[in-house]
Design a protein around this motif. Structure first.
Motif, PDB file in Angstrom:
ATOM      1  N   ASP A 216     -28.336 -20.449   8.905  1.00  0.00           N
ATOM      2  CA  ASP A 216     -28.533 -19.661  10.117  1.00  0.00           C
ATOM      3  C   ASP A 216     -29.323 -20.384  11.201  1.00  0.00           C
ATOM      4  OD1 ASP A 216     -27.063 -17.365   9.902  1.00  0.00           O
ATOM      5  OD2 ASP A 216     -28.619 -16.224   8.868  1.00  0.00           O
ATOM      6  N   ASP A 217     -29.751 -21.634  10.971  1.00  0.00           N
ATOM      7  CA  ASP A 217     -30.451 -22.332  12.049  1.00  0.00           C
ATOM      8  C   ASP A 217     -29.482 -22.808  13.135  1.00  0.00           C
ATOM      9  OD1 ASP A 217     -29.217 -24.625  11.015  1.00  0.00           O
ATOM     10  OD2 ASP A 217     -31.072 -25.498  10.237  1.00  0.00           O
ATOM     11  N   ASN A 218     -28.161 -22.757  12.848  1.00  0.00           N
ATOM     12  CA  ASN A 218     -27.134 -23.107  13.836  1.00  0.00           C
ATOM     13  C   ASN A 218     -27.244 -24.534  14.350  1.00  0.00           C
ATOM     14  OD1 ASN A 218     -26.159 -20.549  13.556  1.00  0.00           O
ATOM     15  ND2 ASN A 218     -26.611 -19.868  15.637  1.00  0.00           N
ATOM     16  N   VAL A 219     -27.852 -25.434  13.585  1.00  0.00           N
ATOM     17  CA  VAL A 219     -27.933 -26.834  14.004  1.00  0.00           C
ATOM     18  C   VAL A 219     -26.558 -27.485  13.906  1.00  0.00           C
ATOM     19  CG1 VAL A 219     -28.874 -29.101  13.410  1.00  0.00           C
ATOM     20  CG2 VAL A 219     -30.374 -27.102  13.484  1.00  0.00           C
ATOM     21  N   HIS A 220     -25.903 -27.356  12.763  1.00  0.00           N
ATOM     22  CA  HIS A 220     -24.553 -27.887  12.607  1.00  0.00           C
ATOM     23  C   HIS A 220     -23.550 -26.860  13.125  1.00  0.00           C
ATOM     24  CE1 HIS A 220     -25.351 -31.599  10.361  1.00  0.00           C
ATOM     25  NE2 HIS A 220     -26.376 -30.935   9.857  1.00  0.00           N
ATOM     26  N   THR A 221     -22.601 -27.337  13.900  1.00  0.00           N
ATOM     27  CA  THR A 221     -21.666 -26.427  14.554  1.00  0.00           C
ATOM     28  C   THR A 221     -20.224 -26.621  14.108  1.00  0.00           C
ATOM     29  OG1 THR A 221     -21.495 -27.942  16.436  1.00  0.00           O
ATOM     30  CG2 THR A 221     -23.144 -26.197  16.570  1.00  0.00           C
ATOM     31  N   VAL A 222     -19.917 -27.717  13.419  1.00  0.00           N
ATOM     32  CA  VAL A 222     -18.598 -27.903  12.825  1.00  0.00           C
ATOM     33  C   VAL A 222     -18.780 -28.212  11.346  1.00  0.00           C
ATOM     34  CG1 VAL A 222     -17.558 -28.729  14.976  1.00  0.00           C
ATOM     35  CG2 VAL A 222     -18.488 -30.375  13.356  1.00  0.00           C
ATOM     36  N   LEU A 223     -17.747 -27.961  10.557  1.00  0.00           N
ATOM     37  CA  LEU A 223     -17.848 -28.133   9.111  1.00  0.00           C
ATOM     38  C   LEU A 223     -18.194 -29.577   8.752  1.00  0.00           C
ATOM     39  CD1 LEU A 223     -14.815 -25.949   7.977  1.00  0.00           C
ATOM     40  CD2 LEU A 223     -17.238 -25.412   7.759  1.00  0.00           C
ATOM     41  N   THR A 224     -19.178 -29.721   7.900  1.00  0.00           N
ATOM     42  CA  THR A 224     -19.688 -31.035   7.501  1.00  0.00           C
ATOM     43  C   THR A 224     -19.020 -31.497   6.213  1.00  0.00           C
ATOM     44  OG1 THR A 224     -21.446 -30.102   6.125  1.00  0.00           O
ATOM     45  CG2 THR A 224     -21.923 -30.381   8.485  1.00  0.00           C
ATOM     46  N   GLY A 225     -19.370 -32.708   5.777  1.00  0.00           N
ATOM     47  CA  GLY A 225     -18.860 -33.196   4.510  1.00  0.00           C
ATOM     48  C   GLY A 225     -19.307 -32.329   3.347  1.00  0.00           C
ATOM     49  N   PHE A 226     -20.539 -31.838   3.395  1.00  0.00           N
ATOM     50  CA  PHE A 226     -21.017 -30.919   2.370  1.00  0.00           C
ATOM     51  C   PHE A 226     -20.188 -29.643   2.357  1.00  0.00           C
ATOM     52  CE2 PHE A 226     -23.500 -27.140   1.354  1.00  0.00           C
ATOM     53  CZ  PHE A 226     -23.990 -27.435   0.087  1.00  0.00           C
ATOM     54  N   ASP A 227     -19.923 -29.099   3.533  1.00  0.00           N
ATOM     55  CA  ASP A 227     -19.149 -27.860   3.616  1.00  0.00           C
ATOM     56  C   ASP A 227     -17.748 -28.035   3.037  1.00  0.00           C
ATOM     57  OD1 ASP A 227     -21.298 -26.674   4.939  1.00  0.00           O
ATOM     58  OD2 ASP A 227     -20.552 -27.291   6.902  1.00  0.00           O
ATOM     59  N   MET A 228     -17.122 -29.161   3.323  1.00  0.00           N
ATOM     60  CA  MET A 228     -15.788 -29.404   2.799  1.00  0.00           C
ATOM     61  C   MET A 228     -15.814 -29.550   1.284  1.00  0.00           C
ATOM     62  SD  MET A 228     -13.401 -29.149   4.962  1.00  0.00           S
ATOM     63  CE  MET A 228     -13.104 -29.088   6.721  1.00  0.00           C
ATOM     64  N   LEU A 229     -16.867 -30.144   0.744  1.00  0.00           N
ATOM     65  CA  LEU A 229     -16.986 -30.238  -0.705  1.00  0.00           C
ATOM     66  C   LEU A 229     -17.150 -28.854  -1.321  1.00  0.00           C
ATOM     67  CD1 LEU A 229     -17.294 -31.810  -3.344  1.00  0.00           C
ATOM     68  CD2 LEU A 229     -19.736 -32.104  -2.801  1.00  0.00           C
ATOM     69  N   ILE A 230     -17.946 -27.999  -0.691  1.00  0.00           N
ATOM     70  CA  ILE A 230     -18.121 -26.635  -1.189  1.00  0.00           C
ATOM     71  C   ILE A 230     -16.793 -25.886  -1.156  1.00  0.00           C
ATOM     72  CG2 ILE A 230     -19.181 -24.395  -0.683  1.00  0.00           C
ATOM     73  CD1 ILE A 230     -21.095 -26.320  -2.024  1.00  0.00           C
ATOM     74  N   LEU A 231     -16.029 -26.025  -0.090  1.00  0.00           N
ATOM     75  CA  LEU A 231     -14.746 -25.335   0.016  1.00  0.00           C
ATOM     76  C   LEU A 231     -13.718 -25.918  -0.950  1.00  0.00           C
ATOM     77  CD1 LEU A 231     -14.594 -24.907   3.896  1.00  0.00           C
ATOM     78  CD2 LEU A 231     -14.941 -23.102   2.191  1.00  0.00           C
ATOM     79  N   GLN A 232     -13.728 -27.230  -1.101  1.00  0.00           N
ATOM     80  CA  GLN A 232     -12.830 -27.858  -2.072  1.00  0.00           C
ATOM     81  C   GLN A 232     -13.127 -27.358  -3.481  1.00  0.00           C
ATOM     82  OE1 GLN A 232     -13.399 -32.084  -2.495  1.00  0.00           O
ATOM     83  NE2 GLN A 232     -11.382 -32.421  -3.401  1.00  0.00           N
ATOM     84  N   THR A 233     -14.403 -27.251  -3.798  1.00  0.00           N
ATOM     85  CA  THR A 233     -14.802 -26.741  -5.111  1.00  0.00           C
ATOM     86  C   THR A 233     -14.415 -25.278  -5.263  1.00  0.00           C
ATOM     87  OG1 THR A 233     -16.670 -28.296  -5.092  1.00  0.00           O
ATOM     88  CG2 THR A 233     -16.750 -26.501  -6.696  1.00  0.00           C
TER      89      THR A 233
END
Length: 455
Positions: A216-233
């Motif tokens: 919720d800090d809204n620093v990252h605004t597009v999906l990151t490498g971590f986010d893609m790993l979470i979604l892939q998993t």
């Protein structure tokens, strides 16, 4: 499930008056511009997460089995059929291109079976509505996602029914995403990334994540490498809707070892949970409706909590960053001390380059207001690449406008003019209409002491 209207970017510096905001830009204002053409980013280049798979597994469980309120979810959920996405309402011109890029990334990087459809019923409906409509539905939201609805009208009708209650969700069949058509292109894109990611993936946000939109800090605004790993998993064949937390936890070590082999060779770090009182203080400091004194008190409380907990990560830094923002007009030197403390902790936390770039907008603006062009240029230059890689046009154009003023101070007006002109295409994407872009230009120019001396 909600992207909150939180302001984390601005030039506000000591001795500098900010430009008052006017009405939000309309789609016509954004498309009918007298400024240079809007710029867009090339192919994304996300960095893979650099931490232990054991920590990523703990993050995965917290993201999927808890809500932002802290309430536990009994079962794992995801879409078990191919995901169709449909756009309705009054989509702004930039939405389609950004949605196409996002769907391509989800298919290519996360291996998710997702595609856009032009008609009929869809698993996910993205409805573009006005910001007033969104605020009427959820006053603190910039955009949001809801289960088992396909329109804002349906949400209004059924918002108090069990079908729209995330805590009662046991399977995903139909969701509605509501984002504003009268916001800047970047804000629309940011909403698209966060809400679509939560529509198909985790329902929780965690402040402890330094490199994720699920924060919720809204620093990252597009999906990151971590986010893609979470979604892939999330969409790995070993998992399925209805599994319990313990069942998922038992599978994750081998699953992550296959998907992220580098993480198996990294030692885990202790997981420091984020207490509710710190979250409440942050939301009070940055949320709407609070008085300036209440915001400062809340930021001070968050900083004290972080210090008492012994944090040395991005959350401690974010606390000092907030407090610096809240005090920079009344005590600019104290504000700079808080920014310096924030940078100190960020330097010890991997994956926080973007956080540091945000703080640089504050420290370099202060240097310019003091006539110190050399310090400002030294701070700004390495962060231009960070802003580009993170696809943050608002941040990139802000840094470029600051660089232009620093070059003016250094007696290099031709270089300053070139950088300023180059910034405008990014500013159009980041801030939207001509008036918003020109307001940012005026705000940056007002920092320059030569301009102040000139009247």
């Amino acid at each position: 499930m909600i992207r909150r209207s939180v302001l984390i970017l601005g030039l506000v510096a000591a001795g500098c008056n900010t430009v008052p905001l006017e009405d939000p830009p309309t789609r016509a204002q954004i498309s009918d511009s007298t400024l240079p053409p809007m710029k867009s980013f090339a192919s994304p280049s996300p960095s893979r997460p650099v931490r232990s798979n054991a920590n990523i597994a703990a993050d995965f469980l917290s993201l999927h089995f808890e809500l932002e309120s802290g309430r536990a979810l009994p079962v794992f959920t995801r879409f078990e059929a191919p995901i169709s996405v449909r756009v309705t309402g009054s989509p702004p011109p930039n939405l389609q291109a950004d949605l196409t890029r996002l769907i391509d990334r989800l298919r290519r990087e996360a291996g998710i079976d997702i595609q856009q459809v032009s008609g009929g019923q869809a698993r996910i409906t993205i409805e573009a509505v006005s910001r007033d409509d969104i605020r009427e539905a959820l006053p603190q939201a910039a955009c949001f996602v809801v289960p088992n609805v396909s329109s804002l009208a349906e949400f209004r009708r059924d918002r108090r029914k069990p079908k729209t209650n995330w805590s009662l969700l046991r399977k995903r069949e139909r969701l509605g995403i509501f984002l504003p058509y009268d916001a800047s292109p970047q804000e629309v894109r940011d909403c698209l990334h966060e809400e679509l990611a939560q529509a198909i993936g985790p329902l929780n946000d965690l402040y402890r994540l330094p490199d994720s939109v699920f924060n919720d800090d809204n620093v990252h605004t597009v999906l990151t490498g971590f986010d893609m790993l979470i979604l892939q998993t999330t969409y790995a064949p070993e998992l399925r809707t209805g599994m319990s937390r313990s069942e998922v936890a038992a599978i994750l070590p081998d699953l992550l070892a296959r998907m992220n082999p580098a993480g198996s060779n990294i030692q885990p770090e202790p997981v420091a949970l984020t207490p509710r009182n710190w979250i409440d203080a942050v939301q009070t400091a940055l949320g709407p409706g609070a008085t300036p004194q209440t915001r400062r008190n809340a930021a001070s409380a968050a900083t004290s909590i972080a210090q008492n907990l012994g944090w040395k990560d991005h959350r401690r830094a974010f606390s000092h960053y907030m407090l610096g923002r809240m005090t920079q007009l009344s005590d600019p030197e104290l504000a700079q001390q808080h920014f310096g403390t924030a940078l100190h902790f960020l330097a010890q936390t991997p994956g926080t380059e973007l956080h540091r770039a945000y703080i640089t907008t504050q420290t370099s603006a202060y240097a310019i207001s003091r006539g110190d062009s050399a310090t400002a240029l030294r701070q700004i230059e390495p962060n231009l690449k960070v802003a580009r890689q993170s696809e943050n046009a608002a941040l990139l154009s802000t840094l470029m406008l600051l660089k232009a003023e620093a070059l003016e101070l250094a007696g290099k007006p031709q270089q300053a003019g070139s950088v300023r002109l180059d910034s405008l295409g990014w500013a159009r994407y980041g801030f939207g209409s001509d008036w918003a872009v020109r307001a940012k230009m005026q705000e940056a120019a007002s920092l320059n002491p030569h301009n102040k001396l000139g009247g």
